[in-house]
Scaffold this motif. Sequence first.
Motif, mmCIF file in Angstrom:
data_model
loop_
_atom_site.group_PDB
_atom_site.id
_atom_site.type_symbol
_atom_site.label_atom_id
_atom_site.label_comp_id
_atom_site.label_asym_id
_atom_site.label_seq_id
_atom_site.Cartn_x
_atom_site.Cartn_y
_atom_site.Cartn_z
ATOM 1 N N TYR A 256 -68.188 -9.868 -32.809
ATOM 2 C CA TYR A 256 -67.666 -11.072 -32.164
ATOM 3 C C TYR A 256 -68.354 -12.291 -32.756
ATOM 4 O O TYR A 256 -69.445 -12.190 -33.339
ATOM 5 N N GLY A 257 -67.709 -13.459 -32.619
ATOM 6 C CA GLY A 257 -68.303 -14.632 -33.242
ATOM 7 C C GLY A 257 -67.767 -15.941 -32.704
ATOM 8 O O GLY A 257 -66.865 -15.983 -31.861
ATOM 9 N N PHE A 258 -68.323 -17.025 -33.267
ATOM 10 C CA PHE A 258 -68.140 -18.373 -32.756
ATOM 11 C C PHE A 258 -67.880 -19.343 -33.908
ATOM 12 O O PHE A 258 -68.334 -19.127 -35.026
ATOM 13 N N PRO A 259 -67.206 -20.435 -33.595
ATOM 14 C CA PRO A 259 -67.189 -21.537 -34.561
ATOM 15 C C PRO A 259 -68.563 -22.187 -34.638
ATOM 16 O O PRO A 259 -69.492 -21.822 -33.900
ATOM 17 N N VAL A 260 -68.708 -23.151 -35.500
ATOM 18 C CA VAL A 260 -69.983 -23.865 -35.634
ATOM 19 C C VAL A 260 -70.215 -24.691 -34.374
ATOM 20 O O VAL A 260 -69.401 -25.541 -34.009
ATOM 21 N N TYR A 261 -71.330 -24.421 -33.716
ATOM 22 C CA TYR A 261 -71.667 -25.169 -32.506
ATOM 23 C C TYR A 261 -73.160 -25.019 -32.235
ATOM 24 O O TYR A 261 -73.676 -23.905 -32.187
ATOM 25 N N GLY A 262 -73.839 -26.130 -32.065
ATOM 26 C CA GLY A 262 -75.235 -26.097 -31.641
ATOM 27 C C GLY A 262 -76.236 -25.804 -32.737
ATOM 28 O O GLY A 262 -77.390 -26.209 -32.655
ATOM 29 N N GLU A 263 -75.812 -25.070 -33.737
ATOM 30 C CA GLU A 263 -76.625 -24.774 -34.912
ATOM 31 C C GLU A 263 -75.717 -24.944 -36.134
ATOM 32 O O GLU A 263 -74.501 -24.717 -36.047
ATOM 33 N N PRO A 264 -76.274 -25.304 -37.287
ATOM 34 C CA PRO A 264 -75.440 -25.521 -38.478
ATOM 35 C C PRO A 264 -75.096 -24.217 -39.173
ATOM 36 O O PRO A 264 -75.500 -23.956 -40.309
ATOM 37 N N GLY A 265 -74.348 -23.382 -38.485
ATOM 38 C CA GLY A 265 -73.980 -22.109 -39.054
ATOM 39 C C GLY A 265 -72.902 -21.435 -38.239
ATOM 40 O O GLY A 265 -72.654 -21.787 -37.083
ATOM 41 N N VAL A 266 -72.229 -20.468 -38.853
ATOM 42 C CA VAL A 266 -71.274 -19.609 -38.158
ATOM 43 C C VAL A 266 -72.066 -18.472 -37.517
ATOM 44 O O VAL A 266 -72.843 -17.796 -38.186
ATOM 45 N N LYS A 267 -71.852 -18.269 -36.232
ATOM 46 C CA LYS A 267 -72.622 -17.279 -35.474
ATOM 47 C C LYS A 267 -71.782 -16.034 -35.242
ATOM 48 O O LYS A 267 -70.620 -16.130 -34.848
ATOM 49 N N LEU A 268 -72.384 -14.868 -35.462
ATOM 50 C CA LEU A 268 -71.705 -13.625 -35.123
ATOM 51 C C LEU A 268 -72.713 -12.550 -34.779
ATOM 52 O O LEU A 268 -73.925 -12.683 -35.038
ATOM 53 N N ALA A 269 -72.195 -11.475 -34.190
ATOM 54 C CA ALA A 269 -73.018 -10.343 -33.793
ATOM 55 C C ALA A 269 -72.112 -9.135 -33.679
ATOM 56 O O ALA A 269 -70.887 -9.249 -33.709
ATOM 57 N N ARG A 270 -72.722 -7.967 -33.555
ATOM 58 C CA ARG A 270 -71.942 -6.794 -33.159
ATOM 59 C C ARG A 270 -72.393 -6.410 -31.758
ATOM 60 O O ARG A 270 -73.580 -6.463 -31.424
ATOM 61 N N ASP A 271 -71.443 -6.068 -30.942
ATOM 62 C CA ASP A 271 -71.731 -5.765 -29.550
ATOM 63 C C ASP A 271 -72.338 -4.377 -29.421
ATOM 64 O O ASP A 271 -71.840 -3.412 -30.010
ATOM 65 N N MET A 272 -73.418 -4.305 -28.669
ATOM 66 C CA MET A 272 -74.036 -3.032 -28.321
ATOM 67 C C MET A 272 -74.507 -2.263 -29.552
ATOM 68 O O MET A 272 -74.047 -1.173 -29.877
ATOM 69 N N ARG A 273 -75.473 -2.866 -30.263
ATOM 70 C CA ARG A 273 -76.009 -2.147 -31.429
ATOM 71 C C ARG A 273 -76.949 -1.033 -30.992
ATOM 72 O O ARG A 273 -77.248 -0.129 -31.765
ATOM 73 N N GLY A 274 -77.444 -1.090 -29.746
ATOM 74 C CA GLY A 274 -78.176 0.039 -29.185
ATOM 75 C C GLY A 274 -79.591 0.200 -29.674
ATOM 76 O O GLY A 274 -80.037 1.317 -29.939
ATOM 77 N N ARG A 275 -80.322 -0.903 -29.773
ATOM 78 C CA ARG A 275 -81.766 -0.792 -30.054
ATOM 79 C C ARG A 275 -82.475 -0.784 -28.703
ATOM 80 O O ARG A 275 -82.798 -1.832 -28.138
ATOM 81 N N PHE A 276 -82.730 0.396 -28.169
ATOM 82 C CA PHE A 276 -83.201 0.531 -26.797
ATOM 83 C C PHE A 276 -84.703 0.275 -26.710
ATOM 84 O O PHE A 276 -85.487 0.778 -27.527
ATOM 85 N N ILE A 277 -85.089 -0.507 -25.692
ATOM 86 C CA ILE A 277 -86.470 -0.967 -25.564
ATOM 87 C C ILE A 277 -86.877 -0.967 -24.098
ATOM 88 O O ILE A 277 -86.070 -0.744 -23.198
ATOM 89 N N THR A 278 -88.159 -1.247 -23.861
ATOM 90 C CA THR A 278 -88.634 -1.669 -22.551
ATOM 91 C C THR A 278 -88.849 -3.175 -22.604
ATOM 92 O O THR A 278 -88.885 -3.772 -23.691
#
Length: 391
Positions: A256-278
């Motif tokens: 999922y991702g976003f237009p340019v907003y708040g930072e000078p870049g295109v923002k994206l990620a993958r949902d639920m990459r599953g790096r499990f932590i405390t």
Amino acid sequence: MQNGYSHIVIGAGAIGSAAAYWLSRRPGTRVLVVEQFGLVNTLNSSGDVSRIIRHAYHSSDYTKLTPAMFEAWAEVEERSGMTLYVKTGGLDLATSAEASIAELDAYRGALAAEGIPYEDLTAAEIRARYPQWHIDDDVTGMYQEAGGLVDIRATVAAHTSLALAAGVEFVPDTRVTGVGVLPDSVTVRTDGGEFHAQNLVVAAASWLPELMPDLGLDYPLTLSQEQVTYFTSPNLGDFAPEKFPIWIFHGDETFYGFPVYGEPGVKLARDMRGRFITSSERVFEGDDDEAAILRSFLERHLPGAVGPVWANKTCVYDMAPDRDFVLDTLPGSPHVAVFNGAGHAGKFASLIGKILAELTVDGAASLPIGPFSLTRPALTDPGFVPAFRLT
């Protein structure tokens, strides 16, 4: 009560600050908010800039709430004088894979059930409307015009400012060490002393596990550290909010991702990459390996956004086994309300704060929140199969 508070709120992030604001709107309340970090900090899950906001959802359990969600944001914008919601339109894309199509069909079904209009798009129509996308002919899409982004950090500032102006007391840099729940009151123990009130709202996000024994909660709560990456490029203007929507790509993995907003870049990620932590294992800087996965997605589908990494940022999903919200009062203790967001609550933050206020002032919510009950099978059945893999 010794301190004279009607309510104590644990946590001053997106949800806690919203609860404080909506409680401050109620006559006769005196509210204290305890926050382990500074106010409007960047250390919790609302520390980044943008979150997707949309009507489109996989289940009508959420879509039933989205009209009131937009109304809540409109009120806070009017009262604060701040712009919190940026409308860009929202685009969901799916490949021809059966699971991908099923996911998009669930979104269509939830919208149709609530009478919210949407537009189906072919690959050619997507490319014509948004030439930034490089997609195969088997990709289909759905467009919903109200989609956009909510400036999550600004929402925390707005809620906090309005709550302060209404007389809410905030105690920052104060860690909660324990909670005592009595039949008609609560005691909150902190490293700065004890506080007492008639009601309690717990909006501790990924730090909730530390308080669960005191609250009598024992459902599995899984924490996954997620990452978003901002990429700069020579073509950032092509991804301005007026030219490019928020988007979700439902494929073998969900990006999922976003237009340019708040930072000078295109923002994206993958949902639920599953790096499990405390909660103690949380780190605040992302890593190059995840950025490389995101870069590969851009190279294939949004090549105009490819460029150097501007920033890697992290947040934490706090997930019940079904990855749905927990929004309820404690069984037998209706004066104590608890919330978990499962990594997708930012868009709902103000409305959730309003509902938490309703639960602890009126004794009931004005909207249907039964699916998010503490007594549902996902939280009470030891044999419930989680909606995500733990490996």
